[in-house]
Design an enzyme around this catalytic site. Structure first.
Site, PDB file in Angstrom:
ATOM      1  N   ARG A 140      16.582  92.509  57.451  1.00 34.67           N
ATOM      2  CA  ARG A 140      17.151  91.257  56.926  1.00 34.67           C
ATOM      3  C   ARG A 140      16.167  90.098  57.061  1.00 34.67           C
ATOM      4  NH1 ARG A 140      22.667  90.060  59.533  1.00 34.67           N
ATOM      5  NH2 ARG A 140      22.620  88.308  58.087  1.00 34.67           N
TER       6      ARG A 140
ATOM      7  N   ASP B   9      19.920  82.149  57.419  1.00 35.35           N
ATOM      8  CA  ASP B   9      18.665  82.402  56.694  1.00 35.35           C
ATOM      9  C   ASP B   9      17.677  81.235  56.688  1.00 35.35           C
ATOM     10  OD1 ASP B   9      19.807  80.633  54.776  1.00 35.35           O
ATOM     11  OD2 ASP B   9      20.565  82.289  53.563  1.00 35.35           O
TER      12      ASP B   9
ATOM     13  N   HIS C 125      26.269  79.754  62.955  1.00 32.17           N
ATOM     14  CA  HIS C 125      26.117  81.152  63.392  1.00 32.17           C
ATOM     15  C   HIS C 125      24.683  81.485  63.806  1.00 32.17           C
ATOM     16  CE1 HIS C 125      29.986  82.379  61.010  1.00 32.17           C
ATOM     17  NE2 HIS C 125      30.257  81.773  62.148  1.00 32.17           N
TER      18      HIS C 125
ATOM     19  N   CYS D 151      16.700  85.605  74.529  1.00 29.44           N
ATOM     20  CA  CYS D 151      16.695  86.620  75.583  1.00 29.44           C
ATOM     21  C   CYS D 151      18.127  87.094  75.823  1.00 29.44           C
ATOM     22  CB  CYS D 151      16.088  86.045  76.861  1.00 29.44           C
ATOM     23  SG  CYS D 151      16.157  87.220  78.226  1.00 29.44           S
TER      24      CYS D 151
ATOM     25  N   CYS E 114      11.404  89.980  76.358  1.00 30.36           N
ATOM     26  CA  CYS E 114      11.211  88.584  76.745  1.00 30.36           C
ATOM     27  C   CYS E 114       9.898  88.405  77.525  1.00 30.36           C
ATOM     28  CB  CYS E 114      12.400  88.139  77.600  1.00 30.36           C
ATOM     29  SG  CYS E 114      12.267  86.445  78.190  1.00 30.36           S
TER      30      CYS E 114
HETATM   31  N1  APR Z   1      28.118  80.515  44.255  1.00 26.48           N
HETATM   32  C1  APR Z   1      29.232  80.202  44.959  1.00 26.48           C
HETATM   33  N2  APR Z   1      29.951  81.112  45.636  1.00 26.48           N
HETATM   34  C2  APR Z   1      29.537  82.388  45.585  1.00 26.48           C
HETATM   35  C3  APR Z   1      28.387  82.804  44.876  1.00 26.48           C
HETATM   36  C4  APR Z   1      27.652  81.796  44.184  1.00 26.48           C
HETATM   37  N3  APR Z   1      26.563  82.067  43.480  1.00 26.48           N
HETATM   38  N4  APR Z   1      28.242  84.142  45.036  1.00 26.48           N
HETATM   39  C5  APR Z   1      29.244  84.549  45.813  1.00 26.48           C
HETATM   40  N5  APR Z   1      30.032  83.499  46.165  1.00 26.48           N
HETATM   41  C6  APR Z   1      31.198  83.455  47.055  1.00 26.48           C
HETATM   42  C7  APR Z   1      32.067  84.684  47.066  1.00 26.48           C
HETATM   43  O1  APR Z   1      33.077  84.609  46.060  1.00 26.48           O
HETATM   44  C8  APR Z   1      32.663  84.625  48.467  1.00 26.48           C
HETATM   45  O2  APR Z   1      33.857  83.853  48.494  1.00 26.48           O
HETATM   46  O3  APR Z   1      30.672  83.359  48.367  1.00 26.48           O
HETATM   47  C9  APR Z   1      31.591  83.892  49.294  1.00 26.48           C
HETATM   48  C10 APR Z   1      30.830  84.770  50.256  1.00 26.48           C
HETATM   49  O4  APR Z   1      31.735  85.235  51.224  1.00 26.48           O
HETATM   50  P1  APR Z   1      31.267  86.158  52.447  1.00 26.48           P
HETATM   51  O5  APR Z   1      30.373  87.248  51.945  1.00 26.48           O
HETATM   52  O6  APR Z   1      32.477  86.546  53.190  1.00 26.48           O
HETATM   53  O7  APR Z   1      30.337  85.170  53.307  1.00 26.48           O
HETATM   54  P2  APR Z   1      30.761  84.052  54.356  1.00 26.48           P
HETATM   55  O8  APR Z   1      32.067  83.447  54.021  1.00 26.48           O
HETATM   56  O9  APR Z   1      29.591  83.162  54.496  1.00 26.48           O
HETATM   57  O10 APR Z   1      30.923  84.907  55.678  1.00 26.48           O
HETATM   58  C11 APR Z   1      31.188  84.252  56.903  1.00 26.48           C
HETATM   59  O11 APR Z   1      31.034  86.329  58.074  1.00 26.48           O
HETATM   60  O12 APR Z   1      30.024  88.374  58.477  1.00 26.48           O
HETATM   61  C12 APR Z   1      30.117  87.059  58.871  1.00 26.48           C
HETATM   62  O13 APR Z   1      28.554  85.929  60.190  1.00 26.48           O
HETATM   63  C13 APR Z   1      28.800  86.317  58.859  1.00 26.48           C
HETATM   64  O14 APR Z   1      28.404  83.967  58.463  1.00 26.48           O
HETATM   65  C14 APR Z   1      29.057  85.122  57.976  1.00 26.48           C
HETATM   66  C15 APR Z   1      30.569  85.000  58.038  1.00 26.48           C
END
Ligand code: APR
Length: 248
Positions: A74, A108, A123, A131, A151
């Site tokens: 990643r 990221d 997050h 560590c 570490c």
């Molecule tokens: N523009 C806007 N929204 C988008 C786009 C885009 N180009 N592409 C996808 N999405 C939306 C999807 O519809 C979805 O609702 O982004 C959202 C992504 O959701 P998740 O994959 O669940 O990500 P997130 O909500 O950031 O997850 C929260 O979960 O696994 C953990 O720690 C991880 O920080 C993460 C947390």
């Protein structure tokens, strides 16, 4: 010239009047940079991997090599990509309003690479090492007994500086985000499914404190019923449109 859709116009009006905007971003804002989201049915990371195998302290204790392999993959991916129009639009937005606090669930670092400052990394950040014994940011030892990152101070295993499932958000991070949520008059939720707490609760808290809640997402989410305005579409397109509407 096509007319600006009403929700976009209403959202721009609310933003134009705001004293303090709190923005919460999720994986969706980085999707157009080529970073996979977590919960997309086809391409999401959790469609291919189980979070309990890769993103919990127990998984790390069980099999640190496997976790490190996944995180190195990643990290490589994140290093190869660039911020997109959505990240850049938020940098411009910060310059147009009296105050903007950016809270991101993303690890990221793309907001900072686009030029956003004071980003609250809810997050953590995948590119930093911490560590596993001392809990603090740490440098890698030049020599490794296990073949894994260790570490430089104490020799224990390093881990990525991210918050895994079952772990608490660092207290100062939580405090800063909560303060912005309580103070803002517009809360802008972008590209998050709004299902992982405590981040998912920030919008409801902001609303309870009197903020207008605006959502930008390609799909309806758990937050949609609560939002004052839902703007449908990719954030890399909707955010520049919002800026354009704001500039009038
Ligand atoms: N523009 C806007 N929204 C988008 C786009 C885009 N180009 N592409 C996808 N999405 C939306 C999807 O519809 C979805 O609702 O982004 C959202 C992504 O959701 P998740 O994959 O669940 O990500 P997130 O909500 O950031 O997850 C929260 O979960 O696994 C953990 O720690 C991880 O920080 C993460 C947390």
């Amino acid at each position: 010239m096509s007319a600006i859709p009403t929700p976009l116009l209403s959202a721009a009006t609310a933003i134009g009047k705001a004293r303090h905007i709190c923005v919460l971003t999720g994986a969706g804002i980085s999707a157009e940079s080529g970073v996979p989201t977590f919960r997309d049915a086809q391409t999401g990371l959790w469609a291919k991997f189980r979070p309990e195998d890769l993103a919990t302290p127990e998984a790390f204790a069980r099999d640190p090599r496997r976790i490190w392999d996944w995180y190195e993959w990643r990290r490589e991916l994140v290093r190869r990509v660039e911020p997109n129009a959505g990240h850049h639009a938020l940098v411009h937005l910060a310059g147009l309003v009296p105050k903007l606090t950016l809270v991101t669930q993303n690890v990221d670092g793309l907001h900072q690479r686009a030029g956003s400052t004071g980003v609250i990394e809810y997050h953590g950040n995948i590119l930093r090492d911490r560590c596993s014994a001392e809990g603090t940011l740490a440098r890698r030892s030049a020599r490794s007994v296990t073949g894994l990152p260790e570490c430089a101070r104490c020799g224990e295993l390093l881990r990525p500086d991210v918050v895994w499932f079952g772990e608490a958000i660092p207290p100062l991070t939580m405090r800063d985000a909560d303060a912005a949520v309580a103070d803002c008059d517009v809360f802008l939720s972008i590209g998050t499914a709004s299902v992982v707490y405590p981040a998912a609760g920030l919008a409801a808290n902001a609303r309870q404190c009197g903020a207008i809640v605006i959502e930008i997402n390609t799909e309806p989410t758990a937050l949609t019923p609560l939002a004052d305005f839902s703007l449908r579409g990719p954030s890399g397109e909707v955010l520049p449109q919002l800026l354009q509407a704001l500039r009038g």
